[in-house]
Enzyme design. Structure first.
Site, PDB file in Angstrom:
ATOM      1  N   HIS A 125      14.794   8.957 -10.770  1.00  0.00           N
ATOM      2  CA  HIS A 125      14.261   9.044 -11.854  1.00  0.00           C
ATOM      3  C   HIS A 125      12.793   9.494 -12.084  1.00  0.00           C
ATOM      4  O   HIS A 125      12.359  10.206 -13.199  1.00  0.00           O
ATOM      5  CB  HIS A 125      14.273   7.489 -12.507  1.00  0.00           C
ATOM      6  CG  HIS A 125      15.476   7.061 -13.091  1.00  0.00           C
ATOM      7  ND1 HIS A 125      16.230   7.531 -13.928  1.00  0.00           N
ATOM      8  CD2 HIS A 125      16.258   5.853 -12.632  1.00  0.00           C
ATOM      9  CE1 HIS A 125      17.301   6.931 -14.263  1.00  0.00           C
ATOM     10  NE2 HIS A 125      17.450   5.824 -13.355  1.00  0.00           N
ATOM     11  N   GLU A 165      20.070   7.836 -17.656  1.00  0.00           N
ATOM     12  CA  GLU A 165      21.145   7.809 -16.261  1.00  0.00           C
ATOM     13  C   GLU A 165      21.968   8.818 -15.999  1.00  0.00           C
ATOM     14  O   GLU A 165      22.364   9.070 -15.001  1.00  0.00           O
ATOM     15  CB  GLU A 165      21.642   6.386 -16.509  1.00  0.00           C
ATOM     16  CG  GLU A 165      20.641   5.324 -16.444  1.00  0.00           C
ATOM     17  CD  GLU A 165      20.138   4.920 -15.016  1.00  0.00           C
ATOM     18  OE1 GLU A 165      20.361   5.681 -14.179  1.00  0.00           O
ATOM     19  OE2 GLU A 165      19.381   3.925 -14.777  1.00  0.00           O
TER      20      GLU A 165
END
Length: 264
Positions: A125, A165
């Site tokens: 991320h 995600e």
């Protein structure tokens, strides 16, 4: 099944002391994942990864990540336990703070871990959080979730799932990955761009109505035309589409029901 991992606590200087085994696991994960991303990860992710310049032979300290993130987009990472509440999660994002669980998976769970570990959070991320459009969307998402009802948060979870995600991007060079759940998974990195799953253009209301399972390869991915299109989603637009999605209800799942676990 309860969480099997315990997050490390930073000392009073913010330093986290990982074991030699944990550092070695990080090295295995990063060195096998990096070659898989060539021609698959989006340019924005690769640019962020270059900026972060993650160490190969050890787990980075959070202040090393913040030294890059904060000047880029005003974001920082904060240490959290393996799992946190929705309230805490949205409050952190609304404050431009990304939660990082300070533990790493065991060697017998290299390929898949249900709980997000530090490799998933940082490698998956943090590179994207150097990108202003992506960082601003994640901030807006946190603000939205903070004020949302319990029912609305369930719908918002699908938006996060299919973008942050497991999102894909349409680029002039072809399909590319920007979702951290894919980018940190050696299996899903190849699978997501293969002939097996379905891929469809991103439509906000469709995303909000699409059920998912966290413990399987995704049968469906939503493809953004650009990261700017994510940033252009306003809070009012998301709330309006969410209200409609609640009225219309969910699509039929594209996966089998989860097997019932026998009582122990």
């Amino acid at each position: 099944m309860g969480n099997q991992y315990t997050a490390h606590q930073p000392d009073n200087r913010g330093f986290i002391d990982y074991s030699r085994e944990e550092h070695a696991t990080w090295q295995i994960l990063i060195e096998r994942q990096l070659p898989c991303l060539a021609g698959r990860a989006c340019a924005e992710y690769q640019a962020g990864l270059d900026l972060l310049d993650l160490p190969r032979d050890r787990i980075p300290q959070l202040d090393e990540i913040n030294a890059v993130l904060t000047p880029c987009t005003g974001w920082s990472v904060v240490a959290v336990p393996a799992l946190i509440s929705f309230d805490r999660f949205f409050a952190l994002l609304a404050n431009r703070q990304f939660p990082v669980a300070t533990f790493i998976r065991r060697r017998d769970e290299l390929d898949y871990l249900q709980e997000p570990d530090i490799f998933h959070e940082i490698f998956g991320h943090c590179a994207m959080l150097t990108n202003p459009a992506f960082a601003d969307f994640t901030h807006t998402y946190g603000q939205l979730g903070l004020g949302a009802s319990k029912e609305e948060r369930v719908f918002l979870a699908r938006l996060y799932w299919f973008t942050v995600e497991f999102g894909l991007l349409d680029t002039p060079a072809g399909l590319r990955i920007y979702g951290g759940g894919i980018l940190s998974s050696i299996g899903e990195t190849a699978y997501a761009l293969s002939e097996t799953p379905r891929r469809t253009p991103f439509e906000l209301q469709d995303v909000l109505r699409t059920p998912y399972r966290i413990d399987i390869m995704q049968p469906l991915y939503y493809v953004l035309p650009s990261l700017d299109s994510l940033y252009s989603l306003t809070r009012d637009e998301i709330l309006a589409q969410l209200a409609q999605a609640r009225q219309l209800g969910l699509f039929s799942p594209l996966y089998p029901p989860k097997p019932m676990q026998a009582a122990s």
